[in-house]
Each structure stands twice: as structure tokens, then as C-alpha cells.
Design a protein around this motif. Structure first.
Motif, short mmCIF file in Angstrom:
data_model
loop_
_atom_site.label_atom_id
_atom_site.label_comp_id
_atom_site.label_asym_id
_atom_site.label_seq_id
_atom_site.Cartn_x
_atom_site.Cartn_y
_atom_site.Cartn_z
N TRP A 182 -118.06 12.74 106.95
CA TRP A 182 -118.29 14.28 107.00
C TRP A 182 -117.66 15.12 105.69
O TRP A 182 -118.42 15.96 105.14
N THR A 235 -123.97 18.81 117.49
CA THR A 235 -122.37 19.35 117.41
C THR A 235 -122.33 20.62 116.64
O THR A 235 -123.17 20.91 115.53
N LYS A 269 -114.75 11.29 109.98
CA LYS A 269 -114.35 12.58 109.26
C LYS A 269 -114.55 12.16 107.71
O LYS A 269 -114.98 13.02 107.14
N LYS A 279 -113.61 9.66 114.16
CA LYS A 279 -115.10 9.69 114.42
C LYS A 279 -115.51 10.64 115.44
O LYS A 279 -114.58 11.11 116.29
N CYS A 280 -116.71 11.09 115.35
CA CYS A 280 -117.41 11.92 116.31
C CYS A 280 -117.41 11.18 117.67
O CYS A 280 -117.92 9.92 117.77
N ASN A 283 -122.54 9.83 115.06
CA ASN A 283 -121.28 9.15 115.16
C ASN A 283 -120.67 9.30 113.73
O ASN A 283 -119.94 8.36 113.24
N ILE A 316 -115.86 20.45 114.28
CA ILE A 316 -117.30 19.45 114.78
C ILE A 316 -116.82 18.64 115.95
O ILE A 316 -115.48 18.09 115.92
N CYS A 317 -117.64 17.84 116.73
CA CYS A 317 -117.45 17.10 117.62
C CYS A 317 -116.22 17.28 118.60
O CYS A 317 -115.77 16.32 119.12
N ILE A 329 -112.32 17.35 115.21
CA ILE A 329 -112.38 16.00 114.48
C ILE A 329 -111.05 16.01 113.47
O ILE A 329 -111.03 15.21 112.63
#
Length: 134
Positions: free
Chosen positions: A97, A70, A94, A62-63, A91, A52-53, A56
Motif C-alpha cells: 500500500w 475500504t 501495508k 495486512k488488510c 488483502n 484503510i482497512c 493499518i
């Protein structure tokens, strides 16, 4: 001398036995819907989770870049994240998430596809997450 050693050992035992447990941050997930009964591949899911992003994994915490959505994909596994509030930016950290994924897996089962809302993760609020086979 032996009495002091025994007393010290008992004191340490009681201190450890009745110490407050360490708090583990539990991310709040809501609106969890399990979308399949078939688990996706563990390794492929872990790779997709970290995509993602724009990636990560590693030192990225962080994103970055304030995206409005994303996707993390590896092979036939995809994670999609979109803010609940239209026009908001992601935002997510990690830690948040990964904890959100674990919380959703508690509901559906390990690597079972789902849709859910994770608390936080966007500048103005929450994010919607889709974990699916493609």
C-alpha cells in the motif's frame, strides 16, 4: 604490517565500490490520473493513508477481514480502495500500500490527488485507488 593494512583498506574500498546495489521493491501502478494540481495536507494525508482497512497502522501488516472496499479518511482527505474484479476482496499489505502511494506520487507529485490501479492487493488481482479531497 603497514602494507597489509593498506592492502586491506584498498580491498574493502573496491568491494564496497563495486558491490551490487540493494534492490528496493517497486510497486507497479498503472492508469494514474492526477485529478488536481493542489497538494493536500501532508499530515492529514498520512493519517488517512493508515486508516484503510479499519486501521493499518502499528502492528497491523495486512488488510484484515477480507473487505470488498475500504476507505481511509482523516479530515478532508480520503483514500478509497476497491478491487478491479467485482466481488473480489482486498488483502493489501501495508508495504504494498505505502509503496503504491509513493509510486503514484512520483507521477503526480507529493500529496497531489490521483486515481490509479495498484498491481496486486486483492485476492484475485489488482485494486483501484482514489486519493481525493472531500
Amino acid at each position: 604490517m603497514q602494507f597489509a593494512t593498506i592492502f586491506y583498506a584498498l580491498a574493502m574500498f573496491f568491494m564496497c565500490a563495486f558491490a551490487a546495489p540493494l534492490e528496493v521493491r517497486q510497486e507497479t501502478v498503472s492508469n494514474v490520473v492526477c485529478t488536481s494540481k493542489t497538494a493536500l495536507d501532508f499530515h492529514t494525508s498520512n493519517v488517512a493513508l493508515l486508516q484503510i482497512c479499519g486501521g493499518i497502522a502499528g502492528t497491523i501488516e495486512k488488510c484484515e477481514g477480507a473487505p470488498t472496499s475500504t476507505v481511509g479518511q482523516s479530515g478532508n482527505v480520503r483514500f478509497t480502495i476497491k478491487p478491479v474484479v467485482a466481488g473480489d476482496v482486498i488483502n493489501i499489505s501495508k508495504g504494498r500500500w505505502e509503496q503504491g502511494i509513493k509510486a503514484a506520487f512520483v507521477v503526480c507529485g507529493q500529496n497531489i490527488p490521483f486515481t490509479a490501479t495498484f498491481t496486486g492487493g486483492a485476492r484475485e488481482g489488482n485494486v483501484n485507488v482514489v486519493y481525493e479531497a472531500v
